[in-house]
Structure formats: structure tokens, C-alpha cells
Write a protein that holds these residues in place. Structure first.
Motif, PDB file in Angstrom:
ATOM      1  N   ALA A  37      -4.600  49.908  70.000  1.00  0.00           N
ATOM      2  CA  ALA A  37      -3.963  51.085  69.387  1.00  0.00           C
ATOM      3  C   ALA A  37      -2.448  50.970  69.291  1.00  0.00           C
ATOM      4  O   ALA A  37      -1.835  51.694  68.541  1.00  0.00           O
ATOM      5  N   GLY A  38      -1.837  50.093  70.048  1.00  0.00           N
ATOM      6  CA  GLY A  38      -0.394  49.901  69.936  1.00  0.00           C
ATOM      7  C   GLY A  38       0.403  50.570  71.035  1.00  0.00           C
ATOM      8  O   GLY A  38      -0.121  51.280  71.893  1.00  0.00           O
ATOM      9  N   ALA A  39       1.712  50.328  70.972  1.00  0.00           N
ATOM     10  CA  ALA A  39       2.625  50.769  72.028  1.00  0.00           C
ATOM     11  C   ALA A  39       2.752  52.284  72.116  1.00  0.00           C
ATOM     12  O   ALA A  39       2.886  52.838  73.214  1.00  0.00           O
ATOM     13  N   THR A  40       2.707  52.981  70.994  1.00  0.00           N
ATOM     14  CA  THR A  40       2.872  54.434  71.011  1.00  0.00           C
ATOM     15  C   THR A  40       1.717  55.107  71.747  1.00  0.00           C
ATOM     16  O   THR A  40       1.932  55.960  72.611  1.00  0.00           O
ATOM     17  N   VAL A  41       0.495  54.717  71.430  1.00  0.00           N
ATOM     18  CA  VAL A  41      -0.682  55.294  72.098  1.00  0.00           C
ATOM     19  C   VAL A  41      -0.709  54.869  73.558  1.00  0.00           C
ATOM     20  O   VAL A  41      -1.054  55.666  74.435  1.00  0.00           O
ATOM     21  N   ASP A  42      -0.307  53.631  73.840  1.00  0.00           N
ATOM     22  CA  ASP A  42      -0.256  53.165  75.224  1.00  0.00           C
ATOM     23  C   ASP A  42       0.733  53.999  76.039  1.00  0.00           C
ATOM     24  O   ASP A  42       0.422  54.453  77.147  1.00  0.00           O
ATOM     25  N   SER A  43       1.902  54.240  75.483  1.00  0.00           N
ATOM     26  CA  SER A  43       2.915  55.048  76.161  1.00  0.00           C
ATOM     27  C   SER A  43       2.396  56.462  76.408  1.00  0.00           C
ATOM     28  O   SER A  43       2.544  57.021  77.503  1.00  0.00           O
ATOM     29  N   TRP A  44       1.796  57.058  75.387  1.00  0.00           N
ATOM     30  CA  TRP A  44       1.246  58.406  75.509  1.00  0.00           C
ATOM     31  C   TRP A  44       0.137  58.449  76.563  1.00  0.00           C
ATOM     32  O   TRP A  44       0.105  59.358  77.401  1.00  0.00           O
ATOM     33  N   GLY A  45      -0.756  57.463  76.540  1.00  0.00           N
ATOM     34  CA  GLY A  45      -1.865  57.427  77.493  1.00  0.00           C
ATOM     35  C   GLY A  45      -1.398  57.284  78.932  1.00  0.00           C
ATOM     36  O   GLY A  45      -1.931  57.931  79.842  1.00  0.00           O
ATOM     37  N   ARG A  46      -0.405  56.447  79.146  1.00  0.00           N
ATOM     38  CA  ARG A  46       0.119  56.286  80.516  1.00  0.00           C
ATOM     39  C   ARG A  46       0.828  57.561  80.981  1.00  0.00           C
ATOM     40  O   ARG A  46       0.693  57.962  82.140  1.00  0.00           O
ATOM     41  N   PHE A  47       1.564  58.207  80.079  1.00  0.00           N
ATOM     42  CA  PHE A  47       2.202  59.478  80.428  1.00  0.00           C
ATOM     43  C   PHE A  47       1.143  60.524  80.781  1.00  0.00           C
ATOM     44  O   PHE A  47       1.268  61.238  81.781  1.00  0.00           O
ATOM     45  N   MET A  48       0.104  60.616  79.959  1.00  0.00           N
ATOM     46  CA  MET A  48      -0.952  61.594  80.228  1.00  0.00           C
ATOM     47  C   MET A  48      -1.686  61.248  81.524  1.00  0.00           C
ATOM     48  O   MET A  48      -2.120  62.147  82.254  1.00  0.00           O
ATOM     49  N   GLY A  49      -1.797  59.964  81.836  1.00  0.00           N
ATOM     50  CA  GLY A  49      -2.389  59.568  83.113  1.00  0.00           C
ATOM     51  C   GLY A  49      -1.565  60.078  84.284  1.00  0.00           C
ATOM     52  O   GLY A  49      -2.109  60.601  85.265  1.00  0.00           O
ATOM     53  N   ALA A  50      -0.250  59.960  84.177  1.00  0.00           N
ATOM     54  CA  ALA A  50       0.623  60.468  85.235  1.00  0.00           C
ATOM     55  C   ALA A  50       0.493  61.992  85.349  1.00  0.00           C
ATOM     56  O   ALA A  50       0.467  62.542  86.458  1.00  0.00           O
ATOM     57  N   SER A  51       0.385  62.663  84.225  1.00  0.00           N
ATOM     58  CA  SER A  51       0.192  64.115  84.237  1.00  0.00           C
ATOM     59  C   SER A  51      -1.139  64.472  84.898  1.00  0.00           C
ATOM     60  O   SER A  51      -1.230  65.459  85.632  1.00  0.00           O
ATOM     61  N   PHE A  52      -2.154  63.671  84.652  1.00  0.00           N
ATOM     62  CA  PHE A  52      -3.472  63.919  85.246  1.00  0.00           C
ATOM     63  C   PHE A  52      -3.426  63.707  86.758  1.00  0.00           C
ATOM     64  O   PHE A  52      -4.136  64.384  87.499  1.00  0.00           O
ATOM     65  N   VAL A  53      -2.590  62.776  87.217  1.00  0.00           N
ATOM     66  CA  VAL A  53      -2.390  62.608  88.663  1.00  0.00           C
ATOM     67  C   VAL A  53      -1.830  63.911  89.239  1.00  0.00           C
ATOM     68  O   VAL A  53      -2.322  64.409  90.267  1.00  0.00           O
ATOM     69  N   GLY A  54      -0.828  64.480  88.594  1.00  0.00           N
ATOM     70  CA  GLY A  54      -0.257  65.741  89.054  1.00  0.00           C
ATOM     71  C   GLY A  54      -1.269  66.872  89.044  1.00  0.00           C
ATOM     72  O   GLY A  54      -1.332  67.683  89.977  1.00  0.00           O
TER      73      GLY A  54
END
Length: 139
Positions: A37-54
Motif C-alpha cells: 500500500a505504500g508509505a502513506t498507509v504504512d505511516s497511518w497504520g503505525r500511528f493508528m496502532g499506537a493509538s490502539f495501544v493507548g
């Protein structure tokens, strides 16, 4: 009921933390079909992963309170339900996703009513009622 609520709330919290960390660590590889999917989706997914940790840590916090704050459980379960509703919207707009996303939607739509029911039972019990009473100072 209090033990069931505490156990399920704690399980929900640690599951969300683990899933979030999985997404932070793997990025696109954590999503079926998103590997290229590329860098933009990867960045978004990792950010959302961090949010899900919270989000998961908020569940863990709630589970560790004595008594468990029913209102917090309702809010957290409501957010989870909103996620399931968002998946239904995606299904309506874009069609069927990977089968695993359908399983997740079923969990996200089916589990919140259980939390709502358990939170209500906890609140009606003496422990839940005591948590709502204001603290007063004696003279």
C-alpha cells in the motif's frame, strides 16, 4: 458479575495493547492485502496502532479500578462499537474486505452489548453504587 466484567475488561485491554504493538511493529504487513500500500498507509497504520495501544491501556486502567467505573466501560465499549459501525460503512461503500475484517466487524458489533450489560449489572450492584456516591467530609 464484577469478576466477569473485570476479567473481560482486562482481556480487552491487553488484547488491544498487543494488537496495537503488532501494527506499530509491522506496519502494512499487519493488514491483510495492504503489504504494497505504500508509505502513506504504512505511516497511518503505525500511528493508528499506537493509538490502539493507548485505547487498550485505558481498558487496563478501568479494569484495575475498584470498583470498575461502569461509565468508563460504556464509553470504551461505545468506541469499539463505533469501529464496527465504521466497518459496516466501508462494506457498504467499497464492498467486501478480506474475510478477517468481517470477523473483526462481528466482534466489534457483538462484544459492546456484553460490556454494556455487565457495566449495568456492576453499577446496579452495591460496589457500583458506592462508586457513584459523592465523598463527604465529616466535621
Amino acid at each position: 458479575m464484577a469478576k466477569a466484567l473485570r476479567t473481560l475488561t482486562l482481556l480487552m485491554g491487553w488484547a488491544c495493547v498487543a494488537i496495537g504493538l503488532f501494527h506499530v511493529a509491522l506496519g502494512n504487513a499487519a493488514l491483510p492485502g495492504a503489504g504494497s500500500a505504500g508509505a502513506t498507509v504504512d505511516s497511518w497504520g503505525r500511528f493508528m496502532g499506537a493509538s490502539f495501544v493507548g485505547y487498550g491501556l485505558a481498558w487496563v486502567w478501568a479494569a484495575r479500578q475498584r470498583p470498575i467505573p461502569a461509565q468508563a466501560v460504556r464509553w470504551l465499549a461505545g468506541v469499539f462499537l463505533l469501529g464496527g459501525a465504521a466497518r459496516l460503512l466501508s462494506l457498504a461503500v467499497h464492498g467486501r474486505p478480506h474475510w478477517f475484517q468481517i470477523v473483526l466487524a462481528a466482534i466489534e458489533l457483538g462484544l459492546p452489548p456484553v460490556f454494556f450489560w455487565l457495566a449495568e449489572a456492576e453499577e446496579r450492584s452495591g460496589a457500583g453504587a458506592a462508586a457513584r456516591r459523592p465523598v463527604t467530609k465529616s466535621a
